[in-house]
Write a protein that holds these residues in place. Sequence first.
Motif, PDB file in Angstrom:
ATOM      1  N   ARG A  90      42.465  52.280  77.853  1.00  0.00           N
ATOM      2  CA  ARG A  90      42.756  53.168  78.987  1.00  0.00           C
ATOM      3  C   ARG A  90      42.526  52.456  80.317  1.00  0.00           C
ATOM      4  O   ARG A  90      43.334  52.576  81.250  1.00  0.00           O
ATOM      5  N   ASP A  91      41.434  51.708  80.413  1.00  0.00           N
ATOM      6  CA  ASP A  91      41.133  51.008  81.665  1.00  0.00           C
ATOM      7  C   ASP A  91      42.191  49.952  81.972  1.00  0.00           C
ATOM      8  O   ASP A  91      42.557  49.742  83.138  1.00  0.00           O
ATOM      9  N   ARG A  92      42.684  49.283  80.933  1.00  0.00           N
ATOM     10  CA  ARG A  92      43.761  48.305  81.126  1.00  0.00           C
ATOM     11  C   ARG A  92      45.026  49.013  81.632  1.00  0.00           C
ATOM     12  O   ARG A  92      45.710  48.520  82.536  1.00  0.00           O
ATOM     13  N   PHE A  93      45.321  50.168  81.079  1.00  0.00           N
ATOM     14  CA  PHE A  93      46.472  50.961  81.515  1.00  0.00           C
ATOM     15  C   PHE A  93      46.330  51.336  82.988  1.00  0.00           C
ATOM     16  O   PHE A  93      47.259  51.157  83.791  1.00  0.00           O
ATOM     17  N   HIS A  94      45.168  51.822  83.362  1.00  0.00           N
ATOM     18  CA  HIS A  94      44.961  52.228  84.751  1.00  0.00           C
ATOM     19  C   HIS A  94      45.002  51.029  85.697  1.00  0.00           C
ATOM     20  O   HIS A  94      45.456  51.152  86.848  1.00  0.00           O
ATOM     21  N   ALA A  95      44.559  49.871  85.232  1.00  0.00           N
ATOM     22  CA  ALA A  95      44.642  48.668  86.070  1.00  0.00           C
ATOM     23  C   ALA A  95      46.102  48.308  86.344  1.00  0.00           C
ATOM     24  O   ALA A  95      46.467  47.939  87.471  1.00  0.00           O
ATOM     25  N   ARG A  96      46.947  48.420  85.323  1.00  0.00           N
ATOM     26  CA  ARG A  96      48.371  48.147  85.522  1.00  0.00           C
ATOM     27  C   ARG A  96      48.994  49.184  86.456  1.00  0.00           C
ATOM     28  O   ARG A  96      49.853  48.856  87.285  1.00  0.00           O
ATOM     29  N   LEU A 129      57.770  57.659  92.452  1.00  0.00           N
ATOM     30  CA  LEU A 129      57.360  56.893  91.277  1.00  0.00           C
ATOM     31  C   LEU A 129      56.194  55.961  91.597  1.00  0.00           C
ATOM     32  O   LEU A 129      56.049  54.894  91.004  1.00  0.00           O
ATOM     33  N   GLN A 130      55.359  56.377  92.511  1.00  0.00           N
ATOM     34  CA  GLN A 130      54.087  55.700  92.757  1.00  0.00           C
ATOM     35  C   GLN A 130      53.082  56.309  91.792  1.00  0.00           C
ATOM     36  O   GLN A 130      52.929  57.529  91.724  1.00  0.00           O
ATOM     37  N   ALA A 131      52.389  55.491  91.022  1.00  0.00           N
ATOM     38  CA  ALA A 131      51.622  55.978  89.871  1.00  0.00           C
ATOM     39  C   ALA A 131      50.625  57.071  90.222  1.00  0.00           C
ATOM     40  O   ALA A 131      50.374  57.972  89.410  1.00  0.00           O
ATOM     41  N   ASP A 132      50.050  57.029  91.421  1.00  0.00           N
ATOM     42  CA  ASP A 132      49.066  58.048  91.777  1.00  0.00           C
ATOM     43  C   ASP A 132      49.709  59.317  92.332  1.00  0.00           C
ATOM     44  O   ASP A 132      49.012  60.221  92.789  1.00  0.00           O
ATOM     45  N   ARG A 133      51.046  59.392  92.263  1.00  0.00           N
ATOM     46  CA  ARG A 133      51.760  60.608  92.670  1.00  0.00           C
ATOM     47  C   ARG A 133      52.582  61.194  91.522  1.00  0.00           C
ATOM     48  O   ARG A 133      53.351  62.129  91.721  1.00  0.00           O
ATOM     49  N   ILE A 134      52.422  60.632  90.328  1.00  0.00           N
ATOM     50  CA  ILE A 134      53.203  61.078  89.172  1.00  0.00           C
ATOM     51  C   ILE A 134      52.331  61.955  88.282  1.00  0.00           C
ATOM     52  O   ILE A 134      51.372  61.465  87.667  1.00  0.00           O
ATOM     53  N   PRO A 135      52.611  63.253  88.183  1.00  0.00           N
ATOM     54  CA  PRO A 135      51.842  64.088  87.261  1.00  0.00           C
ATOM     55  C   PRO A 135      51.967  63.588  85.822  1.00  0.00           C
ATOM     56  O   PRO A 135      52.989  63.016  85.433  1.00  0.00           O
ATOM     57  N   CYS A 136      50.918  63.818  85.041  1.00  0.00           N
ATOM     58  CA  CYS A 136      50.919  63.356  83.652  1.00  0.00           C
ATOM     59  C   CYS A 136      52.001  64.025  82.816  1.00  0.00           C
ATOM     60  O   CYS A 136      52.442  63.461  81.811  1.00  0.00           O
ATOM     61  N   LEU A 172      49.046  60.272  86.547  1.00  0.00           N
ATOM     62  CA  LEU A 172      48.907  59.103  85.677  1.00  0.00           C
ATOM     63  C   LEU A 172      47.764  58.213  86.150  1.00  0.00           C
ATOM     64  O   LEU A 172      46.954  57.736  85.352  1.00  0.00           O
ATOM     65  N   LEU A 173      47.718  57.980  87.451  1.00  0.00           N
ATOM     66  CA  LEU A 173      46.601  57.249  88.045  1.00  0.00           C
ATOM     67  C   LEU A 173      45.843  58.256  88.891  1.00  0.00           C
ATOM     68  O   LEU A 173      46.233  58.565  90.008  1.00  0.00           O
ATOM     69  N   HIS A 174      44.761  58.778  88.331  1.00  0.00           N
ATOM     70  CA  HIS A 174      44.077  59.914  88.948  1.00  0.00           C
ATOM     71  C   HIS A 174      42.786  59.450  89.608  1.00  0.00           C
ATOM     72  O   HIS A 174      41.968  58.762  88.981  1.00  0.00           O
ATOM     73  N   GLU A 175      42.623  59.818  90.867  1.00  0.00           N
ATOM     74  CA  GLU A 175      41.413  59.432  91.592  1.00  0.00           C
ATOM     75  C   GLU A 175      40.174  59.941  90.859  1.00  0.00           C
ATOM     76  O   GLU A 175      40.054  61.123  90.562  1.00  0.00           O
ATOM     77  N   GLY A 176      39.265  59.035  90.558  1.00  0.00           N
ATOM     78  CA  GLY A 176      38.063  59.414  89.829  1.00  0.00           C
ATOM     79  C   GLY A 176      38.244  59.467  88.326  1.00  0.00           C
ATOM     80  O   GLY A 176      37.297  59.766  87.596  1.00  0.00           O
ATOM     81  N   GLY A 177      39.447  59.175  87.841  1.00  0.00           N
ATOM     82  CA  GLY A 177      39.705  59.192  86.397  1.00  0.00           C
ATOM     83  C   GLY A 177      40.238  60.529  85.923  1.00  0.00           C
ATOM     84  O   GLY A 177      40.141  61.545  86.605  1.00  0.00           O
TER      85      GLY A 177
END
Length: 676
Positions: A637-643, A665-672, A617-622
């Motif tokens: 999308r950028d607003r979503f990633h900021a949240r 449930l940390q956003a950068d560990r949750i697959p899309c 969901l929060l992917h390094e580099g987009g």
Amino acid sequence: MTVEYTLTIRTSSKLGAGTNAAISVVLMGTKGESPPHLLDKRFHNDFEAGAVDAYVVKTEDVGDLLLLRFTNAGGGVGGDWLLDSVMVTTPGKHWFFPYYRWVLAKTTADVLEGTARLPQHVQHERERAARSELLQARQRMYPWRPAEATAGLPGALDITEARPLPKDELYRGLVDGSYEVVIAKTLAAIKLHMPVLSKAWNGLVDIFDFFKGIELPGLARRWQDDYEFARQAVQGISPVHIQSITALPDGMPVTEDAVKGQLSPGMTLEQAVAARRVFLLDFEILGDVPMFKKTDKDGVEERRWAPASRCLLYLDDTQQLRPIAIQLGRDPELDPVFTPNDSPHDWLAAKIYLRCSEGNAHQMVGHALRTHFVAEPFVMATMRNLPDPHPVYKLLRRHFRYTLAINEGARKGLLDAGGVFDDIIATGGPDQGHLFLGKKGYKAWTLADNKPRPDIERRGVLDPAVLPHYPYRDDALLLWDALEEYVGGVLGAFYKSDEDLVRDTDMQRWWKDLTEHGLPVDKLPCAELKRVAELTDILATVLFTVSVQHAAVNYLQYEHYAFVPNAPLCMRQAPPRKKGVLGEKDIEAMIPSKTQMLWQVAVGRALSSFGDDEEYLLHEGGWREDYFQEPELIAIRDRFHARLRAQSEAVKARNAKSAVPYTVLQADRIPCGITV
């Protein structure tokens, strides 16, 4: 007038994505189409995996581009080509063509220009025809399974030998290979480090031998602790059962004497309930589910149990939960209530049985049904009814990657007769209790049940003043709010009124297909798709389900299940109905056999694995798959990633102060999406 078009073509970086085949292209626009042009540069290896190749095509002006028609002339092994995207530029103009699918050898593929557009806003007849032709082809590729084959369960893709899974849906390997390979490697690593000399197996002790060659789950050293037992109710593999109660459950005869010394000084059980300091875990759903029962050729009967158990948890003066009472059945005359005041073996056995009950309910209802199988109808309806430029297709597609493949793999490898669940879970076996359980869960389920805030509120644990430490709740609600705003923003950019949705023939066909073949209307929040707010609610729930909720109920499986005494998926003895008679040998005989433990460890490890091409969901580099190019959509999308970044930082800050961090449930560990 001759125009020079520069095509910048990005080939996927996945293994095997490139091709040595001859690739040609036809440019189709509002003024006509170009002749076929072979895309080949001298002394250059075209279309290698991960490559970005630029080609110049000179042709008569074809107007604004509508689609690119690629022909792959290749054949044999390696002829297929996995195309990510194409950017076409001419002086003063550019067009983007996102694809992210295979162009198979000896086939032609139409790649539509990527501007997101509702069907009523399509101006050119050629574009309208291309969208229609794409969907006709997809409907042949993605047929629904006959209704009788999915009776009592959500609709699903029909896969046969003659009509296999589309290559676009094929399952990619995990970091260590496919999940079957992970299972095989895990079994091999365990057996390699097992003691050579055979001895009588004691699962409570010898389980540690399994982890000489693989990582030991963190809870292995504390699994018998009451605080650890309760912690798993709020941040374990199935943190969706805990509920606040205002009265003791019927048929659970808990006396003041039974819990003496377990409550705060001077507090009675009645007072604790009134103060909302008592919580319930209840697995009543298992009450009428057939359990494993099988007689071998020698007449020896094997049985397994996972009782309809329930547990009371108490919030003590340190603001921590502790279990204070467990009942392994519903009959007050036959099923005693066990408490920490009973013998250590009685109390330990009661906790193990409770975890077994939770595990069977989790695997078939909380995990398989309420994430995997309820998502599949939405994947099917989307692929069959929404062309690539439709904004809802663009919104959903990345979240549906591999779901059809993993669901089919689960049906064959885990759920079918002779599958892994037959070997390791209490509800497996000839009577197919696990399928009965899944259907029972589905009968009671609606899509609204997957919305976190109403579910948590229904269970009475929304208020942190009632249940202070509930990481699943705190993390999930932040993610839901971000997803809901994101989905609403995307839809709002295209549907300026409810009338726009009513006039969207693609979405109306999507709804009809979904409700006729996938999920009946009574499972959904509305009978007709007429309001943008309701579509926002539905799609936000779907995205939450396939990303956040699936992460919550999946990625702790190794930590939770691999140390098998903590949470066995079957018990080999009937639940005890008398107190004071159990010893350690009895518990050894109750928990799974050595072989069953091996399989539970291996499956748990495989299902907790991440893919080498995982997109979070929060992917390094987009995000790697880029569907929207419109500035308004990029801002959303950028607003979503900021949240999501704020959520991730909040989780990290809390975990830094936690004895046992909760990271799934940390956003950068949750697959899309559901990718395992």
